[in-house]
Motif scaffolding. Structure first.
Motif, PDB file in Angstrom:
ATOM      1  N   LEU A   1     -16.357   8.685   7.732  1.00  0.00           N
ATOM      2  CA  LEU A   1     -15.040   9.053   8.261  1.00  0.00           C
ATOM      3  C   LEU A   1     -13.891   8.382   7.516  1.00  0.00           C
ATOM      4  O   LEU A   1     -12.770   8.911   7.503  1.00  0.00           O
ATOM      5  N   HIS A   2     -14.170   7.238   6.900  1.00  0.00           N
ATOM      6  CA  HIS A   2     -13.101   6.498   6.218  1.00  0.00           C
ATOM      7  C   HIS A   2     -13.701   5.683   5.070  1.00  0.00           C
ATOM      8  O   HIS A   2     -13.755   4.451   5.127  1.00  0.00           O
ATOM      9  N   PRO A   3     -14.175   6.339   4.004  1.00  0.00           N
ATOM     10  CA  PRO A   3     -14.760   5.600   2.884  1.00  0.00           C
ATOM     11  C   PRO A   3     -13.716   4.729   2.195  1.00  0.00           C
ATOM     12  O   PRO A   3     -12.585   5.157   1.962  1.00  0.00           O
ATOM     13  N   MET A   4     -14.134   3.491   1.872  1.00  0.00           N
ATOM     14  CA  MET A   4     -13.258   2.534   1.207  1.00  0.00           C
ATOM     15  C   MET A   4     -13.975   1.962  -0.003  1.00  0.00           C
ATOM     16  O   MET A   4     -15.172   1.652   0.061  1.00  0.00           O
TER      17      MET A   4
ATOM     18  N   ARG B   1      -5.786  12.149   3.368  1.00  0.00           N
ATOM     19  CA  ARG B   1      -4.816  11.076   3.120  1.00  0.00           C
ATOM     20  C   ARG B   1      -5.488  10.040   2.213  1.00  0.00           C
ATOM     21  O   ARG B   1      -6.510   9.444   2.559  1.00  0.00           O
ATOM     22  N   PHE B   2      -4.895   9.839   1.030  1.00  0.00           N
ATOM     23  CA  PHE B   2      -5.403   8.888   0.049  1.00  0.00           C
ATOM     24  C   PHE B   2      -4.524   7.641   0.101  1.00  0.00           C
ATOM     25  O   PHE B   2      -3.298   7.740   0.029  1.00  0.00           O
ATOM     26  N   THR B   3      -5.152   6.475   0.189  1.00  0.00           N
ATOM     27  CA  THR B   3      -4.403   5.222   0.310  1.00  0.00           C
ATOM     28  C   THR B   3      -4.874   4.228  -0.741  1.00  0.00           C
ATOM     29  O   THR B   3      -6.085   4.078  -0.976  1.00  0.00           O
ATOM     30  N   LEU B   4      -3.905   3.557  -1.380  1.00  0.00           N
ATOM     31  CA  LEU B   4      -4.204   2.485  -2.325  1.00  0.00           C
ATOM     32  C   LEU B   4      -3.433   1.256  -1.887  1.00  0.00           C
ATOM     33  O   LEU B   4      -2.211   1.295  -1.737  1.00  0.00           O
ATOM     34  N   GLU B   5      -4.155   0.162  -1.669  1.00  0.00           N
ATOM     35  CA  GLU B   5      -3.506  -1.082  -1.244  1.00  0.00           C
ATOM     36  C   GLU B   5      -4.040  -2.240  -2.055  1.00  0.00           C
ATOM     37  O   GLU B   5      -5.052  -2.130  -2.742  1.00  0.00           O
ATOM     38  N   THR B   6      -3.336  -3.372  -1.974  1.00  0.00           N
ATOM     39  CA  THR B   6      -3.717  -4.550  -2.736  1.00  0.00           C
ATOM     40  C   THR B   6      -3.529  -5.793  -1.885  1.00  0.00           C
ATOM     41  O   THR B   6      -2.702  -5.818  -0.960  1.00  0.00           O
TER      42      THR B   6
ATOM     43  N   PRO C   1       0.806  -1.219   0.000  1.00  0.00           N
ATOM     44  CA  PRO C   1       0.000   0.000   0.000  1.00  0.00           C
ATOM     45  C   PRO C   1       0.842   1.274   0.000  1.00  0.00           C
ATOM     46  O   PRO C   1       1.975   1.304   0.467  1.00  0.00           O
ATOM     47  N   GLN C   2       0.225   2.333  -0.540  1.00  0.00           N
ATOM     48  CA  GLN C   2       0.823   3.658  -0.533  1.00  0.00           C
ATOM     49  C   GLN C   2      -0.197   4.655   0.003  1.00  0.00           C
ATOM     50  O   GLN C   2      -1.385   4.541  -0.272  1.00  0.00           O
ATOM     51  N   SER C   3       0.303   5.634   0.744  1.00  0.00           N
ATOM     52  CA  SER C   3      -0.559   6.716   1.239  1.00  0.00           C
ATOM     53  C   SER C   3       0.039   8.047   0.827  1.00  0.00           C
ATOM     54  O   SER C   3       1.254   8.258   0.965  1.00  0.00           O
ATOM     55  N   ILE C   4      -0.801   8.921   0.312  1.00  0.00           N
ATOM     56  CA  ILE C   4      -0.377  10.242  -0.146  1.00  0.00           C
ATOM     57  C   ILE C   4      -1.281  11.283   0.494  1.00  0.00           C
ATOM     58  O   ILE C   4      -2.514  11.170   0.427  1.00  0.00           O
ATOM     59  N   GLU C   5      -0.665  12.271   1.131  1.00  0.00           N
ATOM     60  CA  GLU C   5      -1.446  13.340   1.753  1.00  0.00           C
ATOM     61  C   GLU C   5      -1.490  14.543   0.818  1.00  0.00           C
ATOM     62  O   GLU C   5      -0.462  14.973   0.301  1.00  0.00           O
ATOM     63  N   ARG C   6      -2.695  15.064   0.628  1.00  0.00           N
ATOM     64  CA  ARG C   6      -2.882  16.199  -0.261  1.00  0.00           C
ATOM     65  C   ARG C   6      -4.128  16.974   0.163  1.00  0.00           C
ATOM     66  O   ARG C   6      -5.196  16.391   0.353  1.00  0.00           O
ATOM     67  N   GLU C   7      -3.947  18.284   0.329  1.00  0.00           N
ATOM     68  CA  GLU C   7      -5.057  19.199   0.619  1.00  0.00           C
ATOM     69  C   GLU C   7      -5.867  18.773   1.843  1.00  0.00           C
ATOM     70  O   GLU C   7      -7.094  18.898   1.873  1.00  0.00           O
ATOM     71  N   GLY C   8      -5.179  18.269   2.853  1.00  0.00           N
ATOM     72  CA  GLY C   8      -5.845  17.923   4.099  1.00  0.00           C
ATOM     73  C   GLY C   8      -6.463  16.542   4.135  1.00  0.00           C
ATOM     74  O   GLY C   8      -7.172  16.201   5.094  1.00  0.00           O
TER      75      GLY C   8
ATOM     76  N   LEU D   1      -7.833  -4.266  -5.513  1.00  0.00           N
ATOM     77  CA  LEU D   1      -7.326  -2.994  -5.020  1.00  0.00           C
ATOM     78  C   LEU D   1      -8.347  -2.391  -4.050  1.00  0.00           C
ATOM     79  O   LEU D   1      -9.554  -2.523  -4.256  1.00  0.00           O
ATOM     80  N   VAL D   2      -7.842  -1.737  -3.018  1.00  0.00           N
ATOM     81  CA  VAL D   2      -8.703  -1.026  -2.081  1.00  0.00           C
ATOM     82  C   VAL D   2      -8.228   0.414  -2.014  1.00  0.00           C
ATOM     83  O   VAL D   2      -7.069   0.687  -1.684  1.00  0.00           O
ATOM     84  N   PHE D   3      -9.119   1.328  -2.345  1.00  0.00           N
ATOM     85  CA  PHE D   3      -8.826   2.756  -2.325  1.00  0.00           C
ATOM     86  C   PHE D   3      -9.626   3.390  -1.187  1.00  0.00           C
ATOM     87  O   PHE D   3     -10.823   3.138  -1.040  1.00  0.00           O
ATOM     88  N   SER D   4      -8.959   4.208  -0.365  1.00  0.00           N
ATOM     89  CA  SER D   4      -9.641   4.811   0.777  1.00  0.00           C
ATOM     90  C   SER D   4      -9.150   6.237   1.002  1.00  0.00           C
ATOM     91  O   SER D   4      -8.075   6.626   0.539  1.00  0.00           O
TER      92      SER D   4
END
Length: 309
Positions: A271-274, A202-207, A193-200, A220-223
């Motif tokens: 709070l944490h859509p996936m 945190r976007f995460t993509l994992e497999t 997985p990777q997490s990228i913070e942007r504009e307040g 893939l799971v995007f959250s």
């Protein structure tokens, strides 16, 4: 049968024939048939099943539809450009709005990406006065030869098809200019997985698959989450809560992915859509997946670079 009964049968038969003839002559909305969207020979694009998304090497395959692109003035990085695209079948027939189905709220999707794969834009052309032409505006952020992919679904086939074209963008004062070293950092492939913070956010993509291997379908799971706390104002974009588009480093093609959570009436965790996706990549190499979401009415794009073994 009596003469009255025979007369009644004849009238019913004539009425049925008349209804049949009327329905036969009614316009179906498109003058193109299934055969207009078949590419002959080897290495041709087949109709694509949206329920089984995979990477399609559009540039290296023969498409039954050609895509031509022109701009009213030379395209300059950092400046808005007015462009016109033309869709035609292999026999030269124009592909008009009535020839395409509405898919993900639009009839025609264009995916534009620069040579570094760091400027990705998703636009929706509108029909122009001349049949077969579609118009749109976009602002390229970099110089170089942009690649443009068209994603559409003909009425005659009800299956997705693709085409590609190129657009030269000249240097401009408003262009995004990073050094080669900075670009290398931005494009660095990392394991998921990777997490990228942007504009307040945190976007995460994992497999579920580690590592990702060519020819194997992976989940893939995007959250999204707000590190500072609070709800994520996730709203639909093009009929889904998120879209993922994967490109290879050579920009030979793409995969347009849609979440398995297709019912927009089912609310996600505020709070944490996936969201869950599936993809199959046929060749090893470096890839980037661009995520596209709508946060409180504003579209946000976030890239994830990774390696396929």
């Amino acid at each position: 049968l009596s003469s009255g009964q025979r007369r009644q049968v004849a009238l019913i038969t004539l009425a049925a024939v008349a209804v049949f003839v009327v329905f036969r002559v009614l316009p179906t909305g498109t003058n193109l048939s299934h055969m207009d969207f078949r590419a002959s020979g080897k290495n041709s694009i087949e109709f694509c099943d949206p329920a089984n998304p995979q990477f399609i090497p559009v540039v290296n395959m023969r498409s039954p539809v050609t895509l031509a692109l022109v701009t009213s003035t030379p395209s300059v990085a950092g400046s808005e450009a007015a462009a016109t695209v033309t869709l035609r079948t292999a026999s030269g027939k124009a592909v008009a709005p009535e020839d395409l189905l509405v898919m993900h709220t639009k009839k025609l999707h264009l995916l534009l990406v620069d040579p570094t794969l760091t400027d990705y834009q998703h636009v929706h052309p509108v029909p122009a006065p001349r049949v077969g032409e579609w118009q749109f505006h976009f602002t390229p952020q970099r110089r170089g030869l942009y690649r443009v992919f068209a994603d559409f679904t003909p009425v005659a086939t009800n299956r997705g098809l693709y085409a590609s074209a190129e657009l030269e963008v000249l240097p401009g004062q408003g262009a995004t200019m990073e050094s080669p070293a900075t670009l290398a950092v931005i494009r660095a492939a990392k394991p998921l997985p990777q997490s990228i913070e942007r504009e307040g956010y945190r976007f995460t993509l994992e497999t579920t698959a580690q590592p990702i291997r060519a020819g194997q379908t992976v989940d893939l799971v995007f959250s999204i989450v707000r590190p500072a706390g609070g709800e994520v104002p996730l709203e639909p974009v093009m009929g889904a809560f998120a879209h993922l588009v994967a490109f290879d480093e050579a920009r030979s093609g793409f995969a347009h992915l849609h979440p398995m959570e297709s019912d927009l009436l089912k609310r996600l965790d505020p709070l944490h859509p996936m969201l869950q996706f599936k993809i199959m990549i046929p060749q090893a190499g470096r890839y980037v997946i661009w995520s596209q979401v709508n946060l409180a009415g504003r579209e946000v794009f976030v890239p994830f670079w990774f390696e396929v073994l």
